[in-house]
Scaffold this active site. Structure first.
Site, PDB file in Angstrom:
ATOM      1  N   GLY A 152       0.823  -1.205   0.000  1.00 23.69           N
ATOM      2  CA  GLY A 152       0.000   0.000   0.000  1.00 23.69           C
ATOM      3  C   GLY A 152       0.857   1.254   0.000  1.00 23.69           C
ATOM      4  O   GLY A 152       2.027   1.213  -0.386  1.00 23.69           O
TER       5      GLY A 152
ATOM      6  N   HIS B 106       4.718   2.583  -7.938  1.00 26.28           N
ATOM      7  CA  HIS B 106       3.803   1.432  -7.997  1.00 26.28           C
ATOM      8  C   HIS B 106       2.907   1.541  -9.230  1.00 26.28           C
ATOM      9  O   HIS B 106       2.635   0.542  -9.903  1.00 26.28           O
ATOM     10  CB  HIS B 106       2.860   1.412  -6.778  1.00 26.28           C
ATOM     11  CG  HIS B 106       3.517   1.170  -5.463  1.00 26.28           C
ATOM     12  ND1 HIS B 106       3.481   2.080  -4.428  1.00 26.28           N
ATOM     13  CD2 HIS B 106       4.206   0.106  -5.000  1.00 26.28           C
ATOM     14  CE1 HIS B 106       4.104   1.580  -3.383  1.00 26.28           C
ATOM     15  NE2 HIS B 106       4.568   0.397  -3.702  1.00 26.28           N
TER      16      HIS B 106
ATOM     17  N   GLN C  12       8.143  -8.759   7.888  1.00 27.68           N
ATOM     18  CA  GLN C  12       9.334  -8.180   7.264  1.00 27.68           C
ATOM     19  C   GLN C  12       9.792  -6.886   7.923  1.00 27.68           C
ATOM     20  O   GLN C  12      10.746  -6.259   7.470  1.00 27.68           O
ATOM     21  CB  GLN C  12       9.130  -7.991   5.756  1.00 27.68           C
ATOM     22  CG  GLN C  12       8.165  -6.885   5.361  1.00 27.68           C
ATOM     23  CD  GLN C  12       7.936  -6.875   3.856  1.00 27.68           C
ATOM     24  OE1 GLN C  12       7.193  -7.683   3.320  1.00 27.68           O
ATOM     25  NE2 GLN C  12       8.591  -5.966   3.140  1.00 27.68           N
TER      26      GLN C  12
ATOM     27  N   LYS D 144      14.109  -0.433  -7.353  1.00 28.29           N
ATOM     28  CA  LYS D 144      14.612   0.377  -6.223  1.00 28.29           C
ATOM     29  C   LYS D 144      15.084  -0.546  -5.099  1.00 28.29           C
ATOM     30  O   LYS D 144      16.104  -0.298  -4.484  1.00 28.29           O
ATOM     31  CB  LYS D 144      13.559   1.344  -5.698  1.00 28.29           C
ATOM     32  CG  LYS D 144      14.145   2.257  -4.634  1.00 28.29           C
ATOM     33  CD  LYS D 144      13.275   3.431  -4.349  1.00 28.29           C
ATOM     34  CE  LYS D 144      12.247   3.125  -3.304  1.00 28.29           C
ATOM     35  NZ  LYS D 144      12.825   2.907  -1.958  1.00 28.29           N
ATOM     36  N   ASP D 145      14.318  -1.620  -4.878  1.00 30.00           N
ATOM     37  CA  ASP D 145      14.730  -2.619  -3.888  1.00 30.00           C
ATOM     38  C   ASP D 145      15.566  -3.665  -4.619  1.00 30.00           C
ATOM     39  O   ASP D 145      15.115  -4.786  -4.859  1.00 30.00           O
ATOM     40  CB  ASP D 145      13.501  -3.245  -3.232  1.00 30.00           C
ATOM     41  CG  ASP D 145      12.710  -2.214  -2.456  1.00 30.00           C
ATOM     42  OD1 ASP D 145      13.182  -1.785  -1.403  1.00 30.00           O
ATOM     43  OD2 ASP D 145      11.632  -1.806  -2.928  1.00 30.00           O
TER      44      ASP D 145
ATOM     45  N   ARG E 252       8.011   6.249   1.825  1.00 27.84           N
ATOM     46  CA  ARG E 252       8.582   6.979   2.959  1.00 27.84           C
ATOM     47  C   ARG E 252       8.804   8.465   2.670  1.00 27.84           C
ATOM     48  O   ARG E 252       9.057   9.240   3.591  1.00 27.84           O
ATOM     49  CB  ARG E 252       9.929   6.375   3.353  1.00 27.84           C
ATOM     50  CG  ARG E 252       9.790   4.988   3.903  1.00 27.84           C
ATOM     51  CD  ARG E 252      11.123   4.288   3.858  1.00 27.84           C
ATOM     52  NE  ARG E 252      10.949   2.890   4.230  1.00 27.84           N
ATOM     53  CZ  ARG E 252      11.577   2.293   5.227  1.00 27.84           C
ATOM     54  NH1 ARG E 252      12.434   2.952   5.946  1.00 27.84           N
ATOM     55  NH2 ARG E 252      11.358   1.035   5.495  1.00 27.84           N
TER      56      ARG E 252
HETATM   57  O1  PAF Z   1       8.525  -4.175  -1.796  1.00 31.11           O
HETATM   58  C1  PAF Z   1       7.503  -4.294  -1.092  1.00 31.11           C
HETATM   59  O2  PAF Z   1       6.611  -3.444  -1.066  1.00 31.11           O
HETATM   60  C2  PAF Z   1       7.356  -5.536  -0.222  1.00 31.11           C
HETATM   61  O3  PAF Z   1       8.585  -5.961   0.257  1.00 31.11           O
HETATM   62  C3  PAF Z   1       6.613  -6.675  -0.910  1.00 31.11           C
HETATM   63  C4  PAF Z   1       7.375  -7.189  -2.117  1.00 31.11           C
HETATM   64  C5  PAF Z   1       5.231  -6.224  -1.336  1.00 31.11           C
HETATM   65  C6  PAF Z   1       6.442  -7.851   0.058  1.00 31.11           C
HETATM   66  O4  PAF Z   1       5.690  -7.490   1.186  1.00 31.11           O
END
Ligand code: PAF
Length: 286
Positions: free
Chosen positions: A31, A37, A61, A150-151, A188
């Site tokens: 979200g 996104h 996480q 980005k990740d 963030r």
């Molecule tokens: O990158 C994210 O937003 C989260 O780590 C994900 C992949 C949705 C898993 O909760």
């Protein structure tokens, strides 16, 4: 856009598409939807017959419980943005749908991939990500999984997991989307102190400079320079790493690597920002 909160309803909706051999694109999120996104959703929409987006703020996480509490949950706005980007389905599972009492997490150890960069600063984080992404893929069974670059470390770990446990899904890595001043979109960003906001794009500027610097210097010089410059600007840099873009091993000699990615994590006030840039070689198919 259809909104489903149970696996049963969501799967019933997808069943005819599956039977017809349609491609299902999946964008998992927590979200706090932003332009980054939305770019994933649009890309899936262009490439897939059905696009499904999930919102699940995955507690496992978050290594810092405060971060979980502070995590923004603007659901009404999210629904508007997700539907505006063209998703067909929003999957909003409750905790019990994702983690039922008989749930058994996947066994996959990403080894050194999770020990570098984010690893030491976010203990347990990647175990949580692996567990939830595997679970979501197992439930949704999409043809394609869209993840933002980005990740970088996250998508590398998920790529390995998919291969190792042989999930029939194609991971589509997608380019980082940036605000006009270069700051990578992130949930963030809204929490950055307005007095510090103008400094935030320096992470990207420094990565751009680092790319130039790597033409003439070795990785270690660039690492040290990058951390120092960000600290001088007012960040608290956790790492300014130059890693191999496939193995994530720290680069010692640049000539030994075809793909080098500069990855940064730095605090600006009480917000932790991450970003990365390809410093040598060709980006992944983004
Ligand atoms: O990158 C994210 O937003 C989260 O780590 C994900 C992949 C949705 C898993 O909760």
């Amino acid at each position: 856009m259809h909104v489903f909160t149970t696996n049963k309803d969501m799967l019933e909706y997808l069943e005819p598409f599956r039977k017809a051999g349609s491609t299902i694109g999946f964008v998992p999120t927590m979200g706090a939807i932003h332009t980054g996104h939305q770019a994933l959703i649009k890309r899936s929409g262009n490439e897939s017959d059905v696009t499904i987006v999930s919102i699940f703020v995955n507690p496992t996480q978050f290594n810092d419980p405060k971060d979980l509490i502070k995590y923004p949950r603007p659901l009404a706005q999210d629904i508007h943005k997700i539907s505006g980007a063209g998703a067909d389905v929003l999957y909003l599972p409750r905790d019990e749908e994702v983690y039922p009492p008989d749930f058994v997490p996947v066994v996959f150890d990403p080894g050194h991939l999770q020990q570098v960069m984010e690893g030491p600063f976010r203990p347990g984080h990647f175990e949580g990500v692996i567990t939830v992404v595997h679970r979501l893929l197992d439930v949704v069974k999409p043809s394609r999984l869209y993840m933002g670059l980005k990740d970088y470390q996250q998508q590398t770990i998920i790529r390995h997991m998919i291969k190792k446990v042989q999930m029939p899904v194609e991971l589509v890595p997608c380019t980082i989307v940036r605000e006009e001043d270069g700051l990578a979109f992130s949930s963030r960003n809204v929490r950055i102190d307005p007095a510090l906001r103008s400094i935030a794009p320096s992470i990207y500027q420094t990565l751009l400079e680092a790319r130039k610097m790597l033409e003439t210097k070795e990785a270690d010089d660039v690492r040290t320079w990058g951390s120092e410059i960000l600290n001088d600007l007012g960040f608290r840099t956790e790492y300014f790493e130059l890693c191999d873009g496939i193995s994530l091993e720290p680069v010692i000699q640049k000539k030994e690597h075809d793909l080098i990615v500069g990855c940064v994590a730095a605090w600006l006030g009480d917000v932790r920002l991450i970003d990365n840039l390809v410093l040598k070689g060709h980006p992944l198919n983004a």
